[in-house]
Structure formats: C-alpha cells, structure tokens
Design an enzyme around this catalytic site. Structure first.
Site, short mmCIF file in Angstrom:
data_model
loop_
_atom_site.label_atom_id
_atom_site.label_comp_id
_atom_site.label_asym_id
_atom_site.label_seq_id
_atom_site.Cartn_x
_atom_site.Cartn_y
_atom_site.Cartn_z
N CYS A 1 0.82 -1.21 0.00
CA CYS A 1 0.00 0.00 0.00
C CYS A 1 0.85 1.26 0.00
CB CYS A 1 -0.90 0.03 1.24
SG CYS A 1 -2.22 -1.20 1.21
N GLN B 1 2.58 -5.97 8.92
CA GLN B 1 2.26 -6.57 7.62
C GLN B 1 3.45 -6.60 6.67
OE1 GLN B 1 0.57 -4.09 9.05
NE2 GLN B 1 -1.64 -4.35 8.85
N GLY C 1 -13.10 -5.39 3.00
CA GLY C 1 -11.82 -6.09 2.95
C GLY C 1 -11.70 -7.02 4.14
N ALA C 2 -10.71 -7.92 4.08
CA ALA C 2 -10.53 -8.86 5.19
C ALA C 2 -9.06 -9.16 5.43
CB ALA C 2 -11.29 -10.16 4.91
N GLU D 1 -4.99 -8.08 6.84
CA GLU D 1 -4.45 -7.85 8.18
C GLU D 1 -4.78 -6.46 8.71
OE1 GLU D 1 -0.36 -8.87 8.64
OE2 GLU D 1 -0.53 -10.67 7.44
#
Length: 428
Positions: free
Chosen positions: A52, A124, A197-198, A200
C-alpha cells in the site's frame, strides 16, 4: 558484486502517484521476469516489493560485475518502472529514491523491520516482503546475492521485534481510526461500522473498533470465505460485496482496505447513501492504495473522508513514535548492514580466488607433466621430485619476489609487510 534498490514510498510520492505503481502479488513473478529481460544482457537477480505504501525494485549483480556495470542498470530500471506506472522517467526520478551496496541493504533491513513504514513497526510489511521474495524465487529471478540480503533482512526484523518495543507502535493506525470516529460521534455504541476487505490491516482496525462495542459491525469482502472467517472472529455480520452500494446508507462508519485496482465506492453511491440517510454524517476511512473510495467523495457535505496518509499524519502528530525504541532498532540494523557489507566484500573477491586456483592448478599440471615425462625417460625419482618441488616453489614466489625487488619507498614497505603476512606468519 553489489545490490541496487529503486523505488517510491509514502515519504517520496503522493498517494495517487503511488497507486499507479501498485502491483498485485500474483503479478510480481511476471513483472520480475519482464524486468530481467529489460535489463538484458546483464541478467541480474531481481525482486519487486509492492504494498500500500511502496513499490520497490531490488537488483542483485554477480561477483563478476563491477560497480560501473551496476550503475549502468539504474537508468534502464527507472525507465521500466516508469512505464509500469504510465509516467515519464523524469517524474519518477523526482519522487523516487536510489540506493546501492550497503545502503541498499540498509534500506531493505529497515523496511523489513517496520522502521521505514508509514506507521512505525507495522507487522504486515515483513509478510509482504517474504511473499515478494517467494514470487521472485518461483520466477527464477533470485540468486545468491539477493537471497542472502533478504534472509538477513528477515533475521534483522525478527531481532528488532523481539528485542525492542517497535511492535507496540503497530496499533497506531488502528488507534487513530478509532479516535477519529470518537471525535465525530460521541457514542460509538450507537454506530454501525462497515469494514470492506478482510486483510491484516482491516482485521487490526476492526479489532480496535470491536473493543468499543459498536451497535453493529459488518464485513464485506470479495472472497466470501475469508470475509466470513473474519466476521465470525469479530462477532460481525457478513455482506456480499455486490450489495455494497445498496447497503451503504445503513452505516455511519465505513473503513476500506482492499487490493482492488479500481475504486469500489464511487461518488454516485455515496451521494445516494447521504440522501437516504437524510444528510446524517458519515465517516469514511480509505486505507487502500490504489484508493478504494473515489477522492471526489471528500467534497461532499456531511462526508468525512480520510486516507492512509491522513491517518499517518494523525499518528505522528500524537507523538506515538518512541525514539528510544527506534534508536535500539537502528543499532540492530546497523550491525546487520555491517555484516552484509563484509559478506559482499568477501563475495567480490570470489573471481580473484577462482583465478588464483586456476593459475596454481595450471602450474601444478604443467610441472606434473614434466615430471611424468622425466620418469618415463628413466630419470632418478628423487631428482624428478626435487625438480618438481623447486619449480613449483619458484613459480609461486616469483610475483612477490619481483615486486620486492622492483619497488621502493612506501610501496616497498607495503610489499614487505604483505609478504611477511602471506609467507612468514609465524615471524610477524
């Protein structure tokens, strides 16, 4: 032998520009192969990390490559990456960074440890880097140099997380999201929250919201199974992603972070939601890169839209970075960089070592051939052995003795010291 790192991140490039370079995980293998072809005939090792907050290219050169050849790959790499983002190389250079050798390794180590993240210590990134390395390995683009650097970066990251408090700051983004909601809505217990979204990050943020016991929590995700699993862990409802626009008016807070290449929530859908809500305000937090929510949504009255960059500013403004932990972590990184730089230097001498082995083997074979011919002619064995050993000794000492005899001043003194270290260790 050297390593190059080229990329752009949240510190060097604005959100929308970063979004143009985002690459899904399933495309990394294909892209590393394309980049290797673009950098031919050098055939370097290549890995690409895309998250991201960053897109980075790592290039490894073999021991036979000289620094001049390594630097020559920088511009073609920039041209290739610029093409992926549909921009000009000059614009990319303006918003990117370039590292070489030990500094490239330092950058990779800091990224893996969460020290270069938008939110200090976010967990992450280490998993994302490991996944990127796996993709590069599966594509046949990894070799000794990058493999060694990344394995050492993982070890440094593990040490940083186990020996410092950096990991404690990973919750900052989630905590900032909750604070924003509390500032806008007095009582979160009366609010409905939608998580799109799902992954972390969504799970981390949702866990923080769950602690506030909102009136309702709902998870919408492209993968129904993964969305259901997260919803069950949170005690939340599940919403099919296809019904997102229709259900949007039901939620006071919408938090989205997916890997979609296009916005999932558009201006029209939000306008219709506001009308259905009779202009009751909505908080929308878009943690995705590229964006999940069209930026024009922020212009609507009664909509409070925050991006991942906005939340990062909140985190920093609230002083949630602890400099003592950072200093400790940087010391661990420095030790790792020093070790890797030493390994690079040692690997850089591999061609020299190989050349020495070849030269001495050539000498050995030549003198052995002479000895065998002499024995075949019936010469005395002891005399042949004496000649063999004498000839080999002279060949091996010839270069050093020539330099001793032909040098003067400082050069002579340096050769004396070198010869003593090489051949007279016990007397030094």
């Amino acid at each position: 032998m050297t390593v190059l790192a080229l990329g752009l991140n949240h510190g060097s490039a604005p959100l929308d520009l970063r979004g143009r370079f985002a690459m899904p995980l399933e495309a990394l293998g294909r892209n590393v192969q394309a980049l290797r072809q673009h950098l031919a005939p050098a055939e370097p090792e290549v890995a690409i990390l895309s998250t991201c907050n960053r897109t980075e290219v790592y290039v490894g050169l073999p021991a036979s490559a000289c620094p001049r050849h390594a630097m020559a790959l920088a511009e073609p790499a920039i041209e290739w990456l610029a093409a992926q983002g549909g921009t000009r190389p000059a614009e990319l250079r303006e918003h990117s960074y370039f590292r070489e050798g030990a500094e490239a390794a330092r950058h990779a180590f800091r990224v893996a440890a969460g020290l270069d993240s938008m939110v200090l210590g976010e967990p992450q990134i280490l998993g994302q880097m490991k996944a990127a390395v796996r993709e590069a390995g599966s594509a046949g683009a990894l070799g000794t140099t990058l493999h060694q650097m990344f394995q050492r970066s993982f070890a440094v990251a593990k040490e940083v997380r186990s020996r410092t408090e950096i990991g404690a700051h990973a919750v900052s983004m989630a905590a900032a999201a909750v604070r924003l909601a509390q500032q806008l809505f007095d009582d979160l217990a009366q609010r409905r929250v939608l998580f799109v979204g799902a992954g972390e990050m969504i799970e981390l943020v949702a866990t923080h919201f769950a602690a506030q016991k909102p009136l309702q929590m709902t998870v919408a995700n492209r993968s129904a199974d993964r969305g259901l699993a997260l919803a069950q862990r949170l005690g939340a409802a599940q919403l099919p992603l296809a019904e997102l626009g229709q259900a949007l008016p039901n939620f006071d807070i919408v938090i989205s972070c997916t890997a979609s290449s296009l916005p999932l929530i558009g201006l029209g859908a939000v306008e219709r939601a506001l009308k259905a809500r009779k202009r009751r305000p909505m908080l929308m937090i878009d943690l995705a890169v590229p964006r999940d929510i069209e930026p024009e949504v922020a212009q609507l009255d009664d909509i409070y839209l925050y991006t991942v960059d906005d939340l990062a500013q909140q985190v920093q403004a609230n002083g949630e970075r602890r400099q003592a932990a950072v200093a400790h972590a940087e010391a661990i990184v420095n030790a790792g960089v020093d070790s890797f730089a030493q390994w690079l230097e040692q690997r850089a001498s591999v061609p020299l070592i190989q050349a020495l082995h070849k030269q001495t083997e050539d000498w050995r074979q030549a003198e052995l051939g002479k000895a065998r011919r002499a024995l075949a002619r019936g010469q005395d064995v002891d005399a042949v052995m004496e000649a063999l050993s004498t000839a080999l000794t002279r060949k091996m000492l010839h270069g050093a003795l020539s330099e001793l005899h032909g040098s003067a001043g400082d050069a002579h003194r340096q050769w004396v010291a070198s010869v003593q270290r090489l051949f007279l260790r016990d007397s030094v």
